[in-house]
Design a protein around this motif. Structure first.
Motif, PDB file in Angstrom:
ATOM      1  N   LYS A   1       2.040  10.150   2.921  1.00  0.00           N
ATOM      2  CA  LYS A   1       2.040   9.307   1.899  1.00  0.00           C
ATOM      3  C   LYS A   1       0.885   9.068   1.181  1.00  0.00           C
ATOM      4  O   LYS A   1       0.581   8.845   0.030  1.00  0.00           O
ATOM      5  CB  LYS A   1       2.987   8.262   1.955  1.00  0.00           C
ATOM      6  N   TRP A   2      -0.039   8.547   2.153  1.00  0.00           N
ATOM      7  CA  TRP A   2      -1.504   8.246   1.814  1.00  0.00           C
ATOM      8  C   TRP A   2      -2.302   9.503   1.770  1.00  0.00           C
ATOM      9  O   TRP A   2      -2.027  10.461   2.368  1.00  0.00           O
ATOM     10  CB  TRP A   2      -2.028   7.156   2.824  1.00  0.00           C
TER      11      TRP A   2
ATOM     12  N   PHE B   1       0.838  -4.187  -4.733  1.00  0.00           N
ATOM     13  CA  PHE B   1       0.558  -3.855  -3.462  1.00  0.00           C
ATOM     14  C   PHE B   1      -1.003  -4.077  -3.416  1.00  0.00           C
ATOM     15  O   PHE B   1      -1.345  -4.291  -1.959  1.00  0.00           O
ATOM     16  CB  PHE B   1       0.652  -2.281  -3.543  1.00  0.00           C
TER      17      PHE B   1
ATOM     18  N   LEU C   1       9.158   2.044   8.213  1.00  0.00           N
ATOM     19  CA  LEU C   1       8.120   1.838   7.184  1.00  0.00           C
ATOM     20  C   LEU C   1       6.760   1.233   7.571  1.00  0.00           C
ATOM     21  O   LEU C   1       7.014   0.453   8.663  1.00  0.00           O
ATOM     22  CB  LEU C   1       8.761   1.165   6.068  1.00  0.00           C
TER      23      LEU C   1
ATOM     24  N   GLU D   1       2.355  -1.869   4.820  1.00  0.00           N
ATOM     25  CA  GLU D   1       2.144  -1.783   3.414  1.00  0.00           C
ATOM     26  C   GLU D   1       3.052  -1.095   2.408  1.00  0.00           C
ATOM     27  O   GLU D   1       3.159  -1.846   1.348  1.00  0.00           O
ATOM     28  CB  GLU D   1       0.949  -0.691   3.338  1.00  0.00           C
ATOM     29  N   GLU D   2       4.199  -0.677   3.091  1.00  0.00           N
ATOM     30  CA  GLU D   2       5.183  -0.135   2.022  1.00  0.00           C
ATOM     31  C   GLU D   2       6.250  -1.043   1.921  1.00  0.00           C
ATOM     32  O   GLU D   2       7.318  -0.757   1.174  1.00  0.00           O
ATOM     33  CB  GLU D   2       5.920   1.161   2.971  1.00  0.00           C
ATOM     34  N   THR D   3       6.294  -2.383   2.575  1.00  0.00           N
ATOM     35  CA  THR D   3       7.460  -3.195   2.761  1.00  0.00           C
ATOM     36  C   THR D   3       7.612  -4.125   1.995  1.00  0.00           C
ATOM     37  O   THR D   3       8.333  -5.061   2.060  1.00  0.00           O
ATOM     38  CB  THR D   3       7.623  -3.436   4.221  1.00  0.00           C
TER      39      THR D   3
ATOM     40  N   TRP E   1      -1.118   3.444  -1.950  1.00  0.00           N
ATOM     41  CA  TRP E   1      -1.829   3.341  -0.901  1.00  0.00           C
ATOM     42  C   TRP E   1      -3.455   3.267  -1.368  1.00  0.00           C
ATOM     43  O   TRP E   1      -4.229   3.083  -0.672  1.00  0.00           O
ATOM     44  CB  TRP E   1      -1.904   4.622  -0.109  1.00  0.00           C
TER      45      TRP E   1
ATOM     46  N   THR F   1      -1.255   6.039  -6.024  1.00  0.00           N
ATOM     47  CA  THR F   1      -0.050   5.823  -5.291  1.00  0.00           C
ATOM     48  C   THR F   1      -0.322   4.502  -4.681  1.00  0.00           C
ATOM     49  O   THR F   1      -1.349   3.739  -5.012  1.00  0.00           O
ATOM     50  CB  THR F   1       0.236   6.665  -4.022  1.00  0.00           C
TER      51      THR F   1
END
Length: 478
Positions: A431-432, A106, A350, A353-355, A17, A15
């Motif tokens: 999510k992580w 990412f 969010l 890290e997700e943005t 993350w 993922t």
């Protein structure tokens, strides 16, 4: 493009993350002759919980994960430096556009580095898997393949390596997989000399956009439920050839479909008719995913297109392209579907890290990255105030926490450690990867290994379990 960089990554998790911990790359000239290479491994960054499955797949011991020569920060710096020296080049891997590129996006983003290094001008990016699908569809004898469980030829790199008789003892290490991809591509180039340059032509977004806005009929390739398929598609009206909400999605009309009865239908009726069509009348070309697009002659030789005369196909293409209102209605249908989907998305906040794809980093901040990285740790801390984007400040703080924690003011150190603890010790399904999720994964893998009497894997899982326990112990007092 005189240079191609064929690369692969290994990660702690699949993922966004997760972290890249190994990169292998082979630099070749336009004849695919080797002219350089990279084989580098880094440690996992502090404050992350790895996936046991990922560590087993890429043969990463806890020693390798925690005691390698390069910290995660230095490792990313060395990779970025290598990629910069390779430019201008075409970057390519195996299914890299679905995985490795995104992981670089990412990891570089969280590392205060420019995320799009592999495909920003002057670089281009392609995918060996896309090329293999096109080559194999044109000539099923190109590569020796084994069948998947569903009975379709497998183009998975590991399976191809076995079937071509390559050494697979080091598979799932980054350099080995990059070199295997190169060997497969050499076979394709040798057997498709006349099409090789055509395979590579769509390695930039702008080259695909040009095809979609030009008047044209093309052979395109897709993988549908594990089967490699070829379609004959024509471009839409140039003002309405892209998805109204997803800018990188372009459309072609499948020439097996007669558009004439649909041209004057109202939007609601057109939506219903298009929804019922199977195969679909509209084929999507993602301009940022290097789709292979070839001359119409190839698809014309295959059914159902070979049953149609060229005059009929050209008439259909002309009708679609010159029916502006029809193409506008298609856009309306897709706009409404995207808006409906947007409304059903959860409205949760969010984390930074997700943005990456939500908001661009200001140019002023990307210009500051080089200075920030070349500064001492003390100066890095002082320079954090210069970033306009709060995300860059947060990532910078976290990097200092991971690399030089002793220079952080005590309250800032405590805040960062508490935030990491809040995330990784969460009892929820996140999510992580959390500590709890890691234990559940290890238990499941242990059951599987026990059923196989795999003592070696059980030993590795015990080692990973001990490591997860040490992370938990460190952060439960944060």
């Amino acid at each position: 493009m005189d240079k191609i960089v064929i690369y692969d990554t290994e990660t702690t998790n699949s993922t966004i993350w997760g972290s890249i911990i190994e990169v292998g790359a082979v630099v070749v000239d336009k004849n695919l002759k080797e002219i350089g290479k990279l084989n580098i491994r880094g440690r996992m960054p502090e404050g992350e919980v790895p996936s046991a499955k990922a560590l087993l797949v890429n043969s990463t011991s806890i020693d390798l994960l925690t005691k390698g020569n390069y910290s995660h920060y230095d490792f990313l710096g060395a990779v970025e430096n290598f990629f910069t020296k390779c430019a201008p080049a075409m970057f390519m891997g195996w299914s890299n556009l679905n995985f490795d590129r995104r992981m670089f996006h990412f990891n570089f983003f969280k590392g205060n580095r420019y995320p799009y290094a592999t495909h920003s001008s002057p670089n281009k990016e392609h995918d060996g898997l896309h090329i293999a699908r096109a080559a194999q569809t044109l000539n099923p004898e190109t590569l020796k393949t084994e069948l998947t469980e569903a009975g379709n030829p497998s183009l998975a790199l590991e399976a191809l390596a076995r079937m071509q008789g390559f050494d697979t003892s080091q598979q799932h290490t980054a350099y080995h997989d990059a070199y295997t991809a190169l060997k497969v591509l050499r076979i394709i180039k040798d057997k498709h000399k006349e099409n090789w340059e055509e395979f590579l032509k769509t390695s930039t977004k702008s080259s695909v956009e040009t095809l979609l806005t030009n008047e044209g009929i093309y052979s395109i390739f897709e993988n549908v439920k594990g089967r490699n398929m070829m379609y004959l598609g024509c471009s839409l009206h140039p003002k309405h050839s892209f998805h109204p909400s997803y800018a990188s999605w372009g459309y072609l009309w499948d020439c097996r479909r007669d558009p004439e009865p649909l041209l004057n239908l109202p939007v609601n009726q057109l939506r219903d008719v298009l929804k019922k069509m199977s195969p679909k009348a509209l084929r999507v070309l993602k301009t940022n995913k290097a789709p292979v697009v070839l001359d119409k002659q190839f698809a014309l030789k295959q059914k159902p297109y070979s049953d149609l005369d060229l005059e009929t196909i050209e008439k259909r293409a002309h009708l679609v392209r010159n029916s502006e209102n029809f193409c506008k209605n298609i856009q309306t249908i897709h706009r409404e579907a995207a808006e409906e989907k947007e409304q059903t998305k959860t409205q949760e906040d969010l984390l930074p890290e997700e943005t990456l794809y939500e908001k661009f980093i200001p140019n002023k901040d990307t210009a500051l990255f080089k200075t920030w990285h070349s500064s001492s740790w003390e100066d890095k801390l002082r320079l954090l105030d210069k970033f306009q984007d709060k995300r860059c400040s947060w990532f910078g703080q976290k990097i200092i926490y991971q690399e030089a924690p002793q220079i952080l003011p005590p309250d800032l150190y405590k805040n960062i450690k508490s935030e990491i603890a809040r995330r990784i010790l969460s009892k929820n399904k996140e999510k992580w990867q959390t500590v709890n999720m890691a234990y559940t994964e290890i238990d499941y893998l242990r059951d599987q290994a026990s059923n196989r009497d795999d003592e070696e894997e059980l030993k590795k899982l015990d080692e990973i379990n001990q490591f997860i326990m040490s992370i938990e112990k460190k952060y439960e007092i944060a």
